[in-house]
Scaffold this motif. Structure first.
Motif, PDB file in Angstrom:
ATOM      1  N   SER A   1      -7.111  68.668 -11.979  1.00  0.00           N
ATOM      2  CA  SER A   1      -7.307  67.248 -11.706  1.00  0.00           C
ATOM      3  C   SER A   1      -6.073  66.639 -11.043  1.00  0.00           C
ATOM      4  O   SER A   1      -6.183  65.898 -10.057  1.00  0.00           O
ATOM      5  N   THR A   2      -4.909  66.973 -11.569  1.00  0.00           N
ATOM      6  CA  THR A   2      -3.666  66.451 -10.999  1.00  0.00           C
ATOM      7  C   THR A   2      -3.480  66.965  -9.569  1.00  0.00           C
ATOM      8  O   THR A   2      -3.138  66.198  -8.659  1.00  0.00           O
ATOM      9  N   GLN A   3      -3.733  68.248  -9.362  1.00  0.00           N
ATOM     10  CA  GLN A   3      -3.597  68.835  -8.031  1.00  0.00           C
ATOM     11  C   GLN A   3      -4.579  68.189  -7.050  1.00  0.00           C
ATOM     12  O   GLN A   3      -4.232  67.899  -5.907  1.00  0.00           O
TER      13      GLN A   3
ATOM     14  N   GLY B   1       1.588  61.523 -14.483  1.00  0.00           N
ATOM     15  CA  GLY B   1       0.345  61.392 -15.244  1.00  0.00           C
ATOM     16  C   GLY B   1      -0.154  62.741 -15.728  1.00  0.00           C
ATOM     17  O   GLY B   1      -0.612  62.878 -16.865  1.00  0.00           O
ATOM     18  N   GLY B   2      -0.060  63.757 -14.876  1.00  0.00           N
ATOM     19  CA  GLY B   2      -0.463  65.107 -15.281  1.00  0.00           C
ATOM     20  C   GLY B   2       0.427  65.649 -16.384  1.00  0.00           C
ATOM     21  O   GLY B   2      -0.055  66.231 -17.363  1.00  0.00           O
TER      22      GLY B   2
ATOM     23  N   ASP C   1      -5.846  65.139  -7.212  1.00  0.00           N
ATOM     24  CA  ASP C   1      -5.379  63.781  -6.921  1.00  0.00           C
ATOM     25  C   ASP C   1      -4.241  63.798  -5.902  1.00  0.00           C
ATOM     26  O   ASP C   1      -4.217  63.003  -4.960  1.00  0.00           O
TER      27      ASP C   1
ATOM     28  N   ILE D   1      -6.528  69.806 -16.596  1.00  0.00           N
ATOM     29  CA  ILE D   1      -5.482  68.822 -16.311  1.00  0.00           C
ATOM     30  C   ILE D   1      -4.762  69.197 -15.015  1.00  0.00           C
ATOM     31  O   ILE D   1      -4.552  68.347 -14.138  1.00  0.00           O
TER      32      ILE D   1
ATOM     33  N   LYS E   1       1.346  60.263 -10.000  1.00  0.00           N
ATOM     34  CA  LYS E   1       0.269  61.226 -10.255  1.00  0.00           C
ATOM     35  C   LYS E   1       0.814  62.466 -10.971  1.00  0.00           C
ATOM     36  O   LYS E   1       0.204  62.972 -11.903  1.00  0.00           O
ATOM     37  N   ALA E   2       1.955  62.954 -10.525  1.00  0.00           N
ATOM     38  CA  ALA E   2       2.562  64.120 -11.175  1.00  0.00           C
ATOM     39  C   ALA E   2       2.946  63.779 -12.614  1.00  0.00           C
ATOM     40  O   ALA E   2       2.688  64.561 -13.537  1.00  0.00           O
TER      41      ALA E   2
ATOM     42  N   LYS F   1      -0.443  63.968 -19.651  1.00  0.00           N
ATOM     43  CA  LYS F   1      -1.653  64.535 -20.263  1.00  0.00           C
ATOM     44  C   LYS F   1      -1.350  65.865 -20.943  1.00  0.00           C
ATOM     45  O   LYS F   1      -1.876  66.149 -22.024  1.00  0.00           O
TER      46      LYS F   1
END
Length: 124
Positions: free
Chosen positions: A91-93, A27-28, A95, A88, A24-25, A31
């Protein structure tokens, strides 16, 4: 007392959570890198176009008009960029928070089960 199977299962669950957190991190970050590449590409194209326009200027009024026309879009683009970075990051936080909350809830359930089992097996 934890059995070997329980200990192995807990270790696997923790590893799975760590891997998912990393994904997840990453992915952020991915982005953000993509956004930055888009911004750099667009900036290079716009800089080249502006340089061509500057070379075509024939009088001072045209230069002033050209320069004043550049500032408004720059401010708007900076605002849009900031908004995208915020989206971004948020959203990452979110998730990561969901994943950690689920992990905490699972750990709480396991602990509660452990306490209940200990109470049942405790001497009177």
């Amino acid at each position: 007392m934890m059995t070997a199977e329980q200990f192995t299962a807990a270790g696997k669950a923790n590893l799975d959570t760590a891997v998912e957190l990393g994904q997840k991190a990453f992915g952020g970050v991915e982005k953000l890198v993509e956004l930055n590449l888009q911004v750099v590409r667009a900036s290079l194209d716009e800089s080249a176009a502006h340089a061509r326009a500057l070379l075509a200027v024939k009088d001072p009024q045209e230069l002033i008009a050209l320069q004043s026309g550049v500032m408004q879009p720059v401010a708007e683009k900076a605002t849009a960029y900031g908004r995208q970075v915020y989206e971004i990051a948020s959203s990452t936080q979110a998730d990561i928070s969901k994943l950690l909350e689920a992990q905490a809830a699972g750990a709480q359930e396991k602990f509660q089960g452990f306490v209940e089992a200990a109470m049942k097996n405790a001497p009177a």
